[in-house]
Motif scaffolding. Structure first.
Motif: not given
Length: 437
Positions: A55-56, A67-70, A358-366, A62-63
């Motif tokens: 979930w995290a 990107v759209e969660c469907v 924020n490591g998680l946000d940066e990771h998702a962005k990558n 999605m940030k």
């Protein structure tokens, strides 16, 4: 010819389990490859396993613009309804499924986030790649050495983007700390100490078996794991303490922290010897050790892992961390920041430099950026990185479980110990194909 998912993972694992971490697979045809999203296109994402980190992860993905969660998928209808309601409250209507195969069959989904318990990671990731999806998969990538190899093989055959959830790879202060180690200013580093001391609250006590909670598809939750009666200790929040589903703290926090030990020392999952000593001192209702010390011996340095559950402070008064002990000083890094403590006056001290991102946000962005660019070399934690440290962590657990000092044959990818080699593979049950070594 279109290959079945089970045939794919069975064959990929058989080839991957032979010797190397990064094998090459030939002869597969018919793998679905949907159009790659362009910069202006929507990336449609689905999440499988959404009770905790999944979930995290999907929220971090999605940030990113475009990107759209469907769709959401979980075997626990209670969790599924809760998460769907949360998205509805934010103006997002999503489809919900209890069977992940419905997600993979959908042509309207470009990428999946896999946040299930560890024992599902291998099958789901390989099947998602075969279905033409890009994948963000939680760590550790697999629940055995053979599974790790199979996951590498699946990605290399299908060429999908696969980011492993080792999000510290995307934090600047960790990279800065490793750059300092590589500068040579510490002098020769002979020991890297890696640790995690965690106060997880009440001990895990033995509980009787019983009925699965209403709304839970327990058969699907078990999947390829050994069929057992439902037990609350083996479910949400504490599944990690049982070998059927995970590898305890060693493969949970261990893959985050040992990853940077390997990176700092420019080492791989090829230690000469592995030994481990531990015990179950606090959690009699679990299987994986709550107290463990593991030594990975290389040619000219050692990496030492240590964890204890039930305590809030550890080495250098830090709950967790990595310490590179050099001739001139010690570099200490954790999620808060990094610093260097000199020996005598052999070098200048480096005051604590705190994390700024924020490591998680940066990771998702990558992850999202590479989905668009298809430049696989830009991924911060590709599947090969995830496999290397997960395999090392599995080596430590195998040394503990056998009670032996194990010698590793890097050329053959096996131990010099028959009992230990049996633990390289996973036993798959309930009709699922087992990765073979």
């Amino acid at each position: 010819m279109t290959i079945s998912r089970r045939k794919f993972i069975h064959t990929a694992a058989a080839i991957a389990g032979s010797t190397a971490v990064s094998p090459v697979i030939t002869g597969f045809t018919g793998i679905r490859r949907p159009a790659v999203p362009h910069a202006a296109d929507k990336i449609r994402v689905a999440a499988i396993g959404i009770n905790s980190m999944g979930w995290a992860d999907v929220n971090a993905v999605m940030k990113n613009p475009g990107v759209e969660c469907v769709a959401l998928c979980d075997v626990d209808r209670n969790v599924l309804d809760k998460r769907a309601a949360e998205l509805a409250g934010r103006g997002m209507q999503v489809k919900t499924f209890s069977d992940y195969r419905r997600i993979l069959d959908s042509k309207d989904i470009d990428a999946v986030v896999i946040g299930t318990p560890d024992h599902w990671h291998c099958l789901m990731m390989a099947e998602a790649c075969e279905a033409g999806k890009d994948v963000y998969v939680e760590k550790p990538i697999g629940n055995s050495i053979a599974e790790c190899r199979a996951m590498v093989a699946a990605q290399e055959q299908t060429k999908r983007v696969v980011q492993v959830g080792q999000w510290q790879r995307s934090q600047k202060h960790f990279r800065d700390a490793v750059d300092f180690v590589h500068s040579g200013k510490l002098g020769k580093v002979g020991l890297v100490k890696v640790w995690g001391y965690f106060n997880y609250g009440n001990p895990i006590l033995k509980q009787p078996d019983g009925a699965a909670p209403a709304g839970v598809d327990y058969g699907m939750w078990l999947g390829p794991a050994t069929k057992r009666p439902f037990n609350p200790n083996r479910f949400h929040g504490s599944f990690r303490w049982f070998w059927d589903y995970a590898g305890g703290i060693m493969t949970d926090w261990g893959v985050h922290l040992l990853d940077y030990a390997l990176l700092g020392m420019k080492a791989g999952a090829t230690p000469k010897r592995v030994s481990a000593s531990g015990a179950m001192l606090r959690n009699p209702g679990a299987e994986t050790p709550d107290t463990l010390t593991t030594l990975f011996e290389y040619d000219d340095f050692n990496i030492q892992w240590e964890h204890v559950i039930g305590y809030g402070a550890g080495i250098y008064n830090r709950q967790h961390g990595i310490a590179f002990l050099g001739e001139n000083g010690t570099l200490i890094v954790d999620r808060e920041g990094w610093e260097v403590v000199p020996y005598e006056k052999r070098m200048q001290a480096v005051p604590l430099t705190k994390s700024s991102d924020n490591g998680l946000d940066e990771h998702a962005k990558n992850f999202v950026e590479v989905i668009r660019s298809r430049r696989m070399g830009d991924l911060h934690a590709p599947i090969q990185v995830g496999a290397e440290v997960a395999i090392l962590s599995q080596m430590g657990n195998i040394a503990y479980r056998t009670g032996n000092t194990l010698h590793w044959n890097a050329q053959k990818g096996v131990f010099d110990h028959a009992e230990a080699n049996k633990l390289i593979a996973s036993e798959y049950h309930n009709g699922y194909k087992m990765p073979r070594v």
